[in-house]
Motif scaffolding. Structure first.
Motif, short mmCIF file in Angstrom:
data_model
loop_
_atom_site.label_atom_id
_atom_site.label_comp_id
_atom_site.label_asym_id
_atom_site.label_seq_id
_atom_site.Cartn_x
_atom_site.Cartn_y
_atom_site.Cartn_z
N VAL A 1 0.81 -1.01 0.07
CA VAL A 1 -0.05 -0.02 -0.07
C VAL A 1 0.90 1.31 -0.17
N GLU A 2 2.13 1.17 0.47
CA GLU A 2 2.77 2.30 0.39
C GLU A 2 3.18 2.76 -0.89
N PHE A 3 3.43 1.92 -2.08
CA PHE A 3 3.69 2.21 -3.24
C PHE A 3 2.65 2.11 -4.05
N GLY B 1 -3.76 3.03 -1.57
CA GLY B 1 -4.85 2.29 -1.49
C GLY B 1 -5.24 1.99 0.13
N THR B 2 -6.10 1.37 0.67
CA THR B 2 -6.56 1.20 1.83
C THR B 2 -6.35 -0.11 2.29
N VAL B 3 -5.87 -0.53 3.52
CA VAL B 3 -5.69 -1.75 3.97
C VAL B 3 -6.49 -1.83 5.47
N VAL B 4 -7.28 -2.88 5.62
CA VAL B 4 -8.07 -2.84 6.71
C VAL B 4 -7.95 -4.55 7.24
N ILE B 5 -7.56 -4.57 8.51
CA ILE B 5 -7.44 -5.90 9.26
C ILE B 5 -8.73 -6.12 9.92
N GLU B 6 -9.38 -7.16 9.87
CA GLU B 6 -10.64 -7.56 10.63
C GLU B 6 -10.35 -8.84 11.38
N VAL C 1 -7.90 -2.46 -0.78
CA VAL C 1 -8.39 -2.03 -1.76
C VAL C 1 -7.56 -0.86 -2.46
N PRO C 2 -7.67 -0.71 -3.93
CA PRO C 2 -6.92 0.24 -4.56
C PRO C 2 -7.53 1.38 -4.29
N GLN C 3 -8.86 1.87 -3.99
CA GLN C 3 -9.35 3.07 -3.85
C GLN C 3 -9.03 3.75 -2.33
N GLU D 1 -4.93 1.03 7.37
CA GLU D 1 -3.82 1.93 6.86
C GLU D 1 -4.22 2.58 5.70
N ILE D 2 -4.04 3.93 5.27
CA ILE D 2 -4.34 4.56 4.04
C ILE D 2 -3.04 5.34 3.56
#
Length: 341
Positions: free
Chosen positions: A42-44, A47-52, A95-97, A131-132
């Motif tokens: 996601v750093e490069f 996007g948005t990373v969610v951990i559930e 997700v890429p958005q 993380e966004i």
């Protein structure tokens, strides 16, 4: 501490085999990168990373189907994978958005992901982290990472050319580029994300490999003074054998540490530890077979340059008589003719 004593392994005998093996891996890596690419963290990529964390067991396929049905856009290019210990029932969703990057709107995209999961009735869950990163930040990190790598290679070349010889600098730079290409190939093979952790591991591996190469180069330089009449092939092999114990101990302890990180430190450090394991093995291999091979190919098999300053003359050959190798003598007066008896 000496693990190996008086070894006489002919490492340069296998230089062409090693170079051929490296080319096979590099070409396969280039093909993989060209066809499949390498996953970007996601750093490069931005996007948005969610951990559930779910209270009941949920498969990755169930989460992916929930996003396909309920997430805006159908969940295209969404990455879903298990995270951490399977017993904890955690899933990482990327997700890429990207939502707005300021104020209260920072978690808009993460909330959309959670709404999609709620509509699928996958049970109770809690958010463990989010993380966004914007795409602009990712592009800047990519540009700076490439620039830092190029500048480091130029610095290595100039330093070793000044400290040793130009051929030594070329050998070290070629070995470093070799390590980078091999590591990228394995990252592409095993589909590890290119993240900041992986970049940190690549830079660490580069420094480790260069240090190991310089140790061998320093021993070659010392032996060039005392083995002036031996061929470069013999001098390089002798130097590698003399530093073999140090190489095995240093690389072995570093490899054990990286393996411990890979097996016991969880999902977050998997990419870092995997890159370190590949880098340590590749760096040691390139120091012995690639960097040393470059010097042997550059210098050839002739005696070391210092031999020209040796005090003993070169032995005569059929095309060069011994008289021509002697120091010029002062002309003597012609002898008088013998009197007739």
């Amino acid at each position: 501490m000496h693990i190996f004593k008086n070894t006489h392994f002919d490492f340069l005998r296998w230089r062409w085999h090693a170079i051929g093996l490296s080319w096979v891996i590099i070409i396969a890596g280039i093909v993989t990168l060209a066809t499949k690419g390498i996953p970007k963290g996601v750093e490069f990529a931005g996007g948005t990373v969610v951990i559930e964390k779910f209270e009941q067991p949920v498969s990755v396929q169930q989460v992916r189907e929930a996003l396909d049905r309920n997430y805006p856009g159908g969940g295209q290019n969404t990455v879903v994978q298990s995270f951490g210990d399977p017993a904890l029932r955690m899933v990482m969703i990327r997700v890429p958005q990207v939502g707005s990057e300021a104020g209260a709107s920072l978690t808009v995209e993460a909330q959309k992901v959670e709404d999609a999961l709620d509509k699928a009735n996958l049970g109770k869950r809690t958010r463990e982290g989010a993380e966004i990163v914007g795409a602009t930040v990712g592009e800047e990190l990519t540009r700076k990472g490439i620039l830092a790598t190029v500048l480091s290679l130029i610095g290595i070349l100039f330093y070793l050319a000044f400290r040793f010889q130009f051929s030594f600098g070329v050998g070290a730079v070629v070995a470093t580029i070799h390590d980078l290409l091999i590591t990228l190939a394995f990252l592409a093979f095993f589909r590890y994300d290119m993240s900041l952790n992986v970049i940190a591991a690549i830079l660490t591996m580069t420094g480790f490999s260069t240090n190991d190469t310089i140790v061998i180069f320093d021993r070659i330089r010392e032996n060039l003074r005392g083995m002036r009449r031996d061929s470069m092939h013999h001098i390089i092999n002798t130097s590698i054998n003399q530093t073999l114990t140090r190489t095995v101990i240093t690389s072995g302890t570093a490899l054990l540490t990286a393996l411990a990180l890979f097996f016991f430190c969880g999902e977050v450090l998997h990419g870092f530890a995997f890159t370190m394991v590949v880098g340590i093995i590749t760096g040691t291999y390139s120091s012995v077979f690639i960097a040393a091979a470059i010097i042997s190919l550059w210098k050839g098999t002739a005696p070391a340059r210092a031999a020209s300053h040796a005090p003993n003359p070169t032995p005569p050959s059929p095309t060069r008589p011994a008289a021509s190798l002697q120091q010029p003598q002062r002309k003597q007066k012609p002898q008088r003719k013998a009197r007739a008896s």
